[in-house]
Scaffold this active site. Structure first.
Site, short mmCIF file in Angstrom:
data_model
loop_
_atom_site.label_atom_id
_atom_site.label_comp_id
_atom_site.label_asym_id
_atom_site.label_seq_id
_atom_site.Cartn_x
_atom_site.Cartn_y
_atom_site.Cartn_z
N HIS A 220 -42.20 19.35 22.75
CA HIS A 220 -41.47 18.73 21.15
C HIS A 220 -40.38 19.41 21.52
O HIS A 220 -39.54 19.04 21.21
CB HIS A 220 -42.46 18.46 20.42
N LYS A 222 -36.82 21.48 22.43
CA LYS A 222 -36.02 21.00 23.25
C LYS A 222 -35.19 22.70 23.58
O LYS A 222 -34.60 23.11 22.16
CB LYS A 222 -34.53 20.09 22.25
N ASP A 227 -28.05 30.99 32.11
CA ASP A 227 -27.93 33.02 32.49
C ASP A 227 -28.26 33.76 31.30
O ASP A 227 -28.40 35.23 31.60
CB ASP A 227 -26.29 33.51 32.59
N HIS A 400 -31.98 12.58 12.37
CA HIS A 400 -33.57 13.10 13.39
C HIS A 400 -32.54 13.95 12.93
O HIS A 400 -34.12 15.21 13.63
CB HIS A 400 -32.54 12.28 15.19
N LYS A 402 -34.48 17.86 11.61
CA LYS A 402 -35.24 18.65 11.05
C LYS A 402 -34.74 19.60 10.30
O LYS A 402 -34.34 20.84 10.84
CB LYS A 402 -36.41 18.71 11.78
N ASP A 407 -32.53 27.78 -1.55
CA ASP A 407 -31.44 29.00 -2.53
C ASP A 407 -30.37 29.14 -1.80
O ASP A 407 -29.88 30.62 -1.91
CB ASP A 407 -32.71 30.28 -3.05
#
Length: 482
Positions: A220, A222, A227, A400, A402, A407
């Site tokens: 899952h 991404k 380079d 979508h 997350k 604080d």
């Protein structure tokens, strides 16, 4: 004995077999009870389901390779210790140092100082900027995504990859097999390979694979690394929701991404290279050299910790870090997630924060692309609203992103949802941010989501139909399995 008696005997034996296995595996009590309930209700289907998805079992070969790779990570950081990348913990809340210790001990990940970040609040802008980075690549591009869909502005990224491959840049792309199942069946992967791009399915699903290891474990993550100098991570899949029919039903997916420079790039690159290594068994050190992954000098002032979690992680380190992060809050916690089906410890952490006077805000999408998850998620709202937690339903699409901010000083940003799948089954990547400036940017984005949302009125929520309450509570019984 007649056929009915035989059938009843088989049912009893299957239920007993599942019960013994569940008890001996010492799963979480809620998970164990859910499986026992399913086995008793549907003995044959329940036993088969448990065989397929009941345990976090890796194949023996992958488990062995994963443990060996952890040694590779320790060796890399051991060889590349730089005093100018050490984090000055006196400039951070005490909780930051504790979080770093948890990540280092349980997940082999340590914070590094001296990175620079740019936050992108939209998927389209991020994909175009990523394509520009790929156009600037000189040696290697390494990418891994859960979903890939060749349409819309994803074509811009693919065109940049084609140009890079044409000028001799090594391009490697790892895409989850199940997450991009329809894409893998299309002609697009073949076209990309013909351009000289190395393309592999991650965790390919095979019939009978659950005999040797659980078959629904998913990559899952991404990540894109160019380079060894620039990295991208966040919630964005390689999908343009405005062009993909599969993602239009619930409105456009709303994502956020980070473009990163500095030593944190090596930490992200190690994760992506490790995943490529696990799928191909390619020698690890030459892979690092070819992709340009090495610990660079400072490029900014941000102190960041890359946390790679998955079913091969010991001690559920990501869950420990999230609970500790929420538990450290003194004034405010803001959470954004598309899927909110927390485990018991995370729910208690949120309720405990609210009980000690912390202002807790949860932002979730109004529409969710999984009906069962939506019902299960809303079964927790009574507890949260009763504790004084504010819940907002985002109306601008399928939120979508997350993220967690605490604080205004510490934050979490990445691919992991607030559900059991992300916490225990998926291979996820999370960035723990010990930097007030970046945390403030993430917090500002969260407040923009709140402004585009409707707040749930606790009194009106209590007046919803009893059939809705029953459906939500029934779906909650399956929450440990979602």
């Amino acid at each position: 004995m007649d056929n009915l008696t035989h059938l009843l005997l088989i049912d009893v034996l299957l239920v007993l077999a599942v019960a013994v296995r569940v008890v001996m595996r010492r799963l979480e009590p809620s998970v164990s009870l859910a499986w026992l309930f399913i086995a008793a209700l549907l003995p044959i289907a329940g036993a088969f389901s448990y065989l397929l998805i009941g345990e976090r079992a890796l194949s023996s070969g992958r488990e062995r390779d994963a443990q060996a790779h952890k040694g590779n990570l320790r060796d890399f950081f051991g060889r590349n210790r730089c005093s100018n990348l050490a984090v000055d913990w006196t400039t951070h809340p005490a909780a930051a140092r504790r979080l770093n210790k948890i990540g280092t001990r349980l997940l082999g990940s340590q914070a590094v100082g001296g990175s620079r970040s740019t936050l992108y609040a939209g998927g389209q802008e991020a994909r175009r900027a990523l394509a520009e980075d790929i156009d600037g690549a000189k040696t290697a591009v390494l990418m891994e995504y859960y979903i890939w869909d060749s349409s819309g502005d994803v074509d811009i990224v693919e065109a940049a990859l084609a140009r890079a491959a044409k000028r001799g840049v090594s391009c490697r792309i790892l895409v989850d097999h199940l997450g991009a199942y329809k894409w893998w069946k299309s002609g697009h992967p073949r076209r990309l390979r013909a351009l000289g791009i190395q393309l592999l399915p991650a965790l390919p699903a095979r019939i009978g694979g659950s005999i040797f290891g659980r078959g629904d474990l998913r990559l899952h993550r991404k990540i894109a690394v160019i380079d060894g100098a620039v990295a991208w991570t966040g919630s964005m899949n390689m999908v343009d929701p405005l062009a993909s029919k599969s993602y239009q039903e619930f409105g456009p997916w709303v994502d956020a991404n980070l473009r990163l420079e500095g030593p944190v790039v090596a930490a992200l690159g190690l994760v992506a290279a490790g995943d490529w290594h696990l799928e191909t068994n390619a020698p690890f050190e030459p892979l690092l050299q070819e992709t340009g992954i090495e610990l660079s000098g400072p490029a900014g002032e941000a102190d960041l910790q890359v946390v790679a979690s998955g079913p091969d992680s010991d001690g559920d380190g990501l869950l420990h870090m999230l609970v500790s992060l929420i538990g450290s809050a003194e004034t405010e916690v803001v959470v954004t997630t598309p899927y909110f089906v927390p485990d018991a410890s995370m729910l208690r952490a949120l309720l405990g924060a609210a009980a000690r006077g912390v202002h807790v805000t949860l932002v979730v999408p109004y529409h969710v692309d999984s009906l069962l998850t939506r019902w299960a998620s809303r079964s927790y709202f009574d507890d949260l609203l009763g504790a004084g937690i504010e819940i907002f339903l985002f109306k601008g699409g399928l939120l979508h992103t997350k993220s967690i901010t605490v604080d205004g000083a510490i934050s979490m940003f990445g691919t992991a949802n607030f559900d059991h799948r992300s916490l225990f089954l998926n291979y996820e990547i999370s960035l723990f941010v010990y930097d007030r400036q970046l945390s403030a940017q993430i917090h500002k984005l969260q407040r923009e989501y709140v402004e585009r949302s409707d707040q749930i009125d606790p009194e009106l929520w209590q007046q919803r139909p009893i059939i809705s309450v029953f459906g939500e509570n029934a779906a909650r019984l399956f929450s440990p399995l979602l």
